[in-house]
Design an enzyme around this catalytic site. Structure first.
Site, PDB file in Angstrom:
ATOM      1  N   HIS A 241      22.510  20.393  47.597  1.00 43.77           N
ATOM      2  CA  HIS A 241      22.925  21.764  47.297  1.00 43.77           C
ATOM      3  C   HIS A 241      22.210  22.330  46.070  1.00 43.77           C
ATOM      4  O   HIS A 241      21.706  23.458  46.081  1.00 43.77           O
ATOM      5  CB  HIS A 241      24.443  21.811  47.087  1.00 43.77           C
ATOM      6  CG  HIS A 241      24.950  23.166  46.710  1.00 43.77           C
ATOM      7  ND1 HIS A 241      25.109  23.562  45.398  1.00 43.77           N
ATOM      8  CD2 HIS A 241      25.285  24.235  47.465  1.00 43.77           C
ATOM      9  CE1 HIS A 241      25.544  24.803  45.377  1.00 43.77           C
ATOM     10  NE2 HIS A 241      25.662  25.239  46.609  1.00 43.77           N
TER      11      HIS A 241
ATOM     12  N   ARG B 237      -3.269  38.521  76.320  1.00 46.24           N
ATOM     13  CA  ARG B 237      -3.512  37.965  77.653  1.00 46.24           C
ATOM     14  C   ARG B 237      -2.241  38.095  78.484  1.00 46.24           C
ATOM     15  O   ARG B 237      -1.166  37.647  78.061  1.00 46.24           O
ATOM     16  CB  ARG B 237      -3.926  36.494  77.551  1.00 46.24           C
ATOM     17  CG  ARG B 237      -4.281  35.853  78.882  1.00 46.24           C
ATOM     18  CD  ARG B 237      -4.669  34.399  78.703  1.00 46.24           C
ATOM     19  NE  ARG B 237      -3.540  33.577  78.294  1.00 46.24           N
ATOM     20  CZ  ARG B 237      -3.631  32.301  77.904  1.00 46.24           C
ATOM     21  NH1 ARG B 237      -4.812  31.723  77.855  1.00 46.24           N
ATOM     22  NH2 ARG B 237      -2.554  31.636  77.545  1.00 46.24           N
TER      23      ARG B 237
ATOM     24  N   GLU C  18     -13.133  31.559  82.666  1.00 40.91           N
ATOM     25  CA  GLU C  18     -12.703  30.156  82.618  1.00 40.91           C
ATOM     26  C   GLU C  18     -12.934  29.432  83.938  1.00 40.91           C
ATOM     27  O   GLU C  18     -12.598  28.251  84.078  1.00 40.91           O
ATOM     28  CB  GLU C  18     -11.217  30.085  82.239  1.00 40.91           C
ATOM     29  CG  GLU C  18     -10.327  30.963  83.099  1.00 40.91           C
ATOM     30  CD  GLU C  18      -8.935  31.166  82.516  1.00 40.91           C
ATOM     31  OE1 GLU C  18      -8.488  30.318  81.733  1.00 40.91           O
ATOM     32  OE2 GLU C  18      -8.308  32.193  82.849  1.00 40.91           O
TER      33      GLU C  18
ATOM     34  N   GLY D 139     -12.718  31.034  78.114  1.00 42.04           N
ATOM     35  CA  GLY D 139     -11.682  30.017  77.925  1.00 42.04           C
ATOM     36  C   GLY D 139     -12.333  28.661  78.070  1.00 42.04           C
ATOM     37  O   GLY D 139     -12.362  28.089  79.167  1.00 42.04           O
ATOM     38  N   SER D 140     -12.895  28.149  76.977  1.00 42.31           N
ATOM     39  CA  SER D 140     -13.763  26.964  77.079  1.00 42.31           C
ATOM     40  C   SER D 140     -13.024  25.720  77.531  1.00 42.31           C
ATOM     41  O   SER D 140     -13.641  24.807  78.081  1.00 42.31           O
ATOM     42  CB  SER D 140     -14.468  26.711  75.750  1.00 42.31           C
ATOM     43  OG  SER D 140     -13.527  26.507  74.718  1.00 42.31           O
ATOM     44  N   ASN D 141     -11.710  25.669  77.323  1.00 41.81           N
ATOM     45  CA  ASN D 141     -10.966  24.478  77.760  1.00 41.81           C
ATOM     46  C   ASN D 141     -10.977  24.354  79.280  1.00 41.81           C
ATOM     47  O   ASN D 141     -11.396  23.334  79.843  1.00 41.81           O
ATOM     48  CB  ASN D 141      -9.530  24.540  77.243  1.00 41.81           C
ATOM     49  CG  ASN D 141      -9.453  24.478  75.738  1.00 41.81           C
ATOM     50  OD1 ASN D 141     -10.399  24.052  75.081  1.00 41.81           O
ATOM     51  ND2 ASN D 141      -8.340  24.903  75.176  1.00 41.81           N
ATOM     52  N   ASP D 142     -10.491  25.417  79.975  1.00 49.23           N
ATOM     53  CA  ASP D 142     -10.482  25.371  81.439  1.00 49.23           C
ATOM     54  C   ASP D 142     -11.898  25.385  82.008  1.00 49.23           C
ATOM     55  O   ASP D 142     -12.187  24.708  83.003  1.00 49.23           O
ATOM     56  CB  ASP D 142      -9.690  26.561  82.002  1.00 49.23           C
ATOM     57  CG  ASP D 142      -8.193  26.270  82.071  1.00 49.23           C
ATOM     58  OD1 ASP D 142      -7.792  25.149  81.710  1.00 49.23           O
ATOM     59  OD2 ASP D 142      -7.425  27.157  82.481  1.00 49.23           O
TER      60      ASP D 142
ATOM     61  N   CYS E  90     -12.405  31.890  73.134  1.00 47.49           N
ATOM     62  CA  CYS E  90     -11.111  31.651  72.492  1.00 47.49           C
ATOM     63  C   CYS E  90     -10.681  30.196  72.564  1.00 47.49           C
ATOM     64  O   CYS E  90      -9.508  29.881  72.394  1.00 47.49           O
ATOM     65  CB  CYS E  90     -10.030  32.555  73.106  1.00 47.49           C
ATOM     66  SG  CYS E  90      -9.845  32.375  74.887  1.00 47.49           S
TER      67      CYS E  90
END
Length: 791
Positions: A412, A558, A659, A680-683, A730
């Site tokens: 406290h 998005r 993507e 979307g470079s990941n997908d 992104c």
């Protein structure tokens, strides 16, 4: 029955947005139960409606209004007297019989649901204004542990109502500007955890604002003694990213609070062989850290949590969670207290303790051992005591600094001191000598609460001009870049915090976060039950927060990109979602928007965008279409948007997520329907390489730097630029791999959107790369590309 009119709700009927219905604690318990994968003891809560019903039926509002008229909360004697009369008035009234019966029936049902007749429960007060991001009511009202029996539960609920008018609660509300008669109280009735160890944890270092680690404090027995500062708990520091234990401080504990077998609690002596033991196993520490990470990720802000380990099965439970109230509203980079200079060796140290609230002050000590002497405390003195309790807040507010014998970083005294901005050192007994027996009353001391040290005499009193100099920091310089650096963002509540970063806008705002955090229900289900406006209003509000914080910089949102398995997790989703063997490549993105089964839901998203742009006047909002497999889909979706009033123009841009390989191969045709692309470079990497990055067997193949991926990206930039379209990215690759960032800039990419924590790094990296390109052009001696990147 509508929530607002219900007298009682179960935890899984509550969400954190229901603070006005069931208070901060109860609504948060509901949120944890319904939406976060952490173990929470089940229960129910009486509502604010039930509280008001009791007060209206008994005429208590008029009685209390008369009693508190003219109250001066800074007059401690008057505050105690008036609050006692109010509580007596509440306890003197009988709860309406229908409300008693409802609570008793729910208690019986709780027992049936958990398979225990007359279970032991905790009854926790939950005020409708507590646990807000800008006001902490922690400890203001009472909690009753280890109680059982319907009559007892009803009595404890009424005692919770009375605790709404403790001295500390009334004082705090008055200072925070809350009307005493507007605040209502819920009582959470929660299954009791038979805690052999319990405590608190924070997802931010509450002394410094450092959010890289999780801070866990634990002691033997029930957690009340940790919160009250009665004992000095163990302190464990866990790395937030890896959940590895960074530091352990095990403190001796000679007493603990435990539950009695027949009800109520008692203080007992800790057996000698346990007093110096670590209170949690390393595995339990890591389990708690994992829970803390999940909770912080869900709430999107620093969190303050209470936990317990049940003696019956050694299982870890989360007992409650609330937003941390100090560092959550302070800009960590610009507002954190500055480290004081290191202490010199010629200073005489009296005691040492834990630096709970940083600062450096000097003044006269006032040792108080008995709460009855609080009224003797004077403005500007340094309070030295065994521990503080919520009733001490009026005295603490007058203090220049606070030093206690017991307590940890989350007790406290620590919490209140940080909120009040008062330097505080706690737990001196655990670091050697107790402050109350070592520091004489009335002497002058210097408090270095940044490092947890008390010195004899007034060594240095920082002057106003010195303090002004301390907070002046050289502005960090970020060179302008031709390549725009945007930021990715999920939680709208973080927009204000991150707005000061040197980004050029938001390159990717994920709409899904608004669904899972605020809406929780499937859009088609809301349409079915006649509440489509909930989608429009709540989406618009979340988007507004971001656009307003970033204005005039552009924000690109998005449209929803849930997979069917994720949509099914929303309330009512089972009825509308297919069971797909591969949801990643299934009904998602653009293919939903024009589908007759989903088109009405997509129109609601468009209406929300239009509301932000036209009603709120935030023209910096643009949109992006995700996972669009072919040109025909793109044409259909943009036509629906235009029919909804969202036509591309000079001040409204429509981007396409690039993507899927088809987005690259057919870019010359996609160009007709969009203003630009965001890679979307990941997908894209997964689909170019045919490699699931989440599959450990083949994840070593996944690499955005692969030549095939880079050729695809360069080709897209060339084809897009021919038609005057822009290209961004992104994914995380530019901020992870400097050489990939260099490749993108040399390929002519227009912008890059990165996570907030890498904006500064990426901005400087881009500037260096651009300068290098100019130098190479000037000298003609730059490095040549050794790979053929043309497709």
């Amino acid at each position: 029955m509508e929530k607002e009119k219900a007298f009682l709700l179960w935890f899984d009927q509550l969400e954190r947005k229901d603070v006005a219905i069931a208070g901060g604690k109860s609504s948060s318990l509901g949120e944890l139960t319904s939406h976060v994968d952490v173990p929470v003891p089940y229960g129910f809560a009486t509502t604010a409606c039930a509280y008001r019903y009791f007060f209206e039926k008994t005429g208590l509002y008029e009685k209390i209004k008369a009693l508190i008229a003219g109250l001066d909360v800074d007059n401690s004697a008057q505050l105690r007297e008036v609050c006692a009369k109010v509580r007596q008035a509440i306890m003197g009234e009988e709860m309406p019989q229908d409300l008693q019966d409802l609570i008793a029936q729910a208690y019986k049902e709780l027992g049936e649901k958990v398979g225990q007749a007359d279970p032991f429960v905790a009854v926790r007060s939950s005020a409708t204004a507590e646990d807000l991001p800008d006001a902490s009511f922690a400890g203001q009202q009472d909690t009753y542990l280890n109680v059982k029996g319907a009559e007892t539960i009803v009595a404890k609920v009424k005692e919770c109502y009375a605790s709404c008018f403790t001295d500390r609660a009334v004082y705090y509300r008055e200072k925070q500007g809350f009307d005493h008669l507007d605040v209502a109280l819920s009582a959470a009735v929660q299954m009791m955890v038979f805690s052999k160890a319990a405590g608190v944890m924070f997802t931010v270092n509450v002394a410094t604002g450092d959010d890289k680690n999780i801070l866990i404090e634990g002691a033997w027995g029930l957690g009340e003694y940790v919160v009250q500062g009665t004992v000095t708990p163990d302190n464990y520091t866990v790395n937030k990213a890896t959940c590895e234990i960074v530091e352990k401080n095990v403190n001796a504990q000679d007493i603990k609070l435990i539950r009695k077998a027949d009800g109520d609690c008692e203080e007992v002596v800790v057996p000698l062989d346990e007093q110096n033991e670590q209170k949690l196993t390393d595995e339990q520490i890591k389990q708690l850290a994992e829970c803390a990470k999940k909770i912080e990720a869900h709430y999107g802000c620093y969190m303050d949590m209470e936990w317990g380990v049940d003696e019956r099965d050694n299982k870890v439970y989360i007992l409650q969670a609330r937003p941390e109230t100090v560092w959550s509203r302070r800009n960590k980079e610009n507002g954190a207290p500055k480290e004081e200079k290191k202490v010199t060796t010629d200073r005489k140290v009296i005691v040492k303790g834990l630096p709970a609230s940083p600062g450096n002050v000097a003044g006269r000590v006032h040792v108080i051992l008995d709460p009855s002497h609080i009224d003797e405390f004077k403005e500007g003195e340094i309070l030295v005591t065994e521990m503080t309790a919520p009733d001490w807040v009026p005295a603490m507010k007058k203090a220049k600094a606070i030093v206690t014998d017991s307590g940890g970083m989350t007790c406290h005294a620590s919490i209140v001191s940080r909120e009040l901005g008062i330097p505080c050192i706690v737990g001196t007994k655990s670091r050697g000598e107790a402050a109350t027996t070592t520091i004489p009353d009335g002497i002058d001391v210097t408090i270095d609460a940044t490092h947890g040290v008390v010195y004899e005499g007034i060594i240095e009193e920082p002057k106003a001009e010195q303090l002004a100099q301390q907070v002046v920091a050289a502005a960090e310089y970020f060179p302008p870049t031709g390549t725009k650096i945007y930021m990715n963002l999920g939680d709208p509540e973080l927009a204000e915090k991150y707005a000061a970063l040197p980004c050029d806008g938001i390159g990717l705002m994920r709409e899904e976060f608004i669904w899972t955090t605020y809406i929780h229900e499937h859009p088609l289900y809301l349409i079915k039950i006649g509440q489509p406006e909930k989608v429009v209003d709540q989406l618009a509000e979340g988007i507004r927060q971001v656009c307003q914080a970033m204005a005039p910089r552009p924000v690109t949102m998005r449209f929803s990109d849930f997979k069917s398995s994720e949509y099914r997790d929303l309330k009512g989703g089972d009825e509308f979602e297919p069971n797909e063997p591969s949801a990643l490549l299934g009904w998602r993105g653009a293919s939903r928007y024009y589908d007759p089964k989903y088109i009405e839901a997509f129109k609601l998203e468009c209406m929300a965008v239009r509301k932000v742009r036209e009603e709120f006047g935030l023209k910096n909002l643009n949109v992006m279409i995700p996972f669009c497999r072919n040109v025909e889909e793109c044409e259909k979706v943009t036509k629906i948007m235009a029919d909804c009033g969202l036509s591309r123009g000079k001040d409204f841009k429509v981007w396409l997520m690039a993507e899927i390989p088809s987005n690259i191969i057919l870019a010359d045709q996609f160009n007709k329907f969009v203003d630009g692309y965001s890679i979307g470079s990941n997908d894209l990497t997964m689909l170019v390489l045919g490699c699931d990055r989440d599959n450990d067997t083949v994840s070593h193949i996944y690499d955005e730097r692969n030549l095939a991926v880079r050729r695809a990206i360069r080709h897209l930039i060339e084809v897009a630029h021919k038609d005057g379209k822009t290209v961004s990215i992104c994914g995380q690759a530019p901020s992870v791999y400097p050489e990939f960032c260099e490749f993108l800039i040399k390929s002519g990419i227009d912008s890059m959107s990165v996570n907030p924590d890498t904006v500064k790094f990426t901005k400087k990296l881009a500037a260096q790369i651009e300068q290098r390109i100019m130098m190479d052009a000037l000298t003609g001696k730059g490095r040549q590309e050794v790979e053929d990147l043309n497709w």
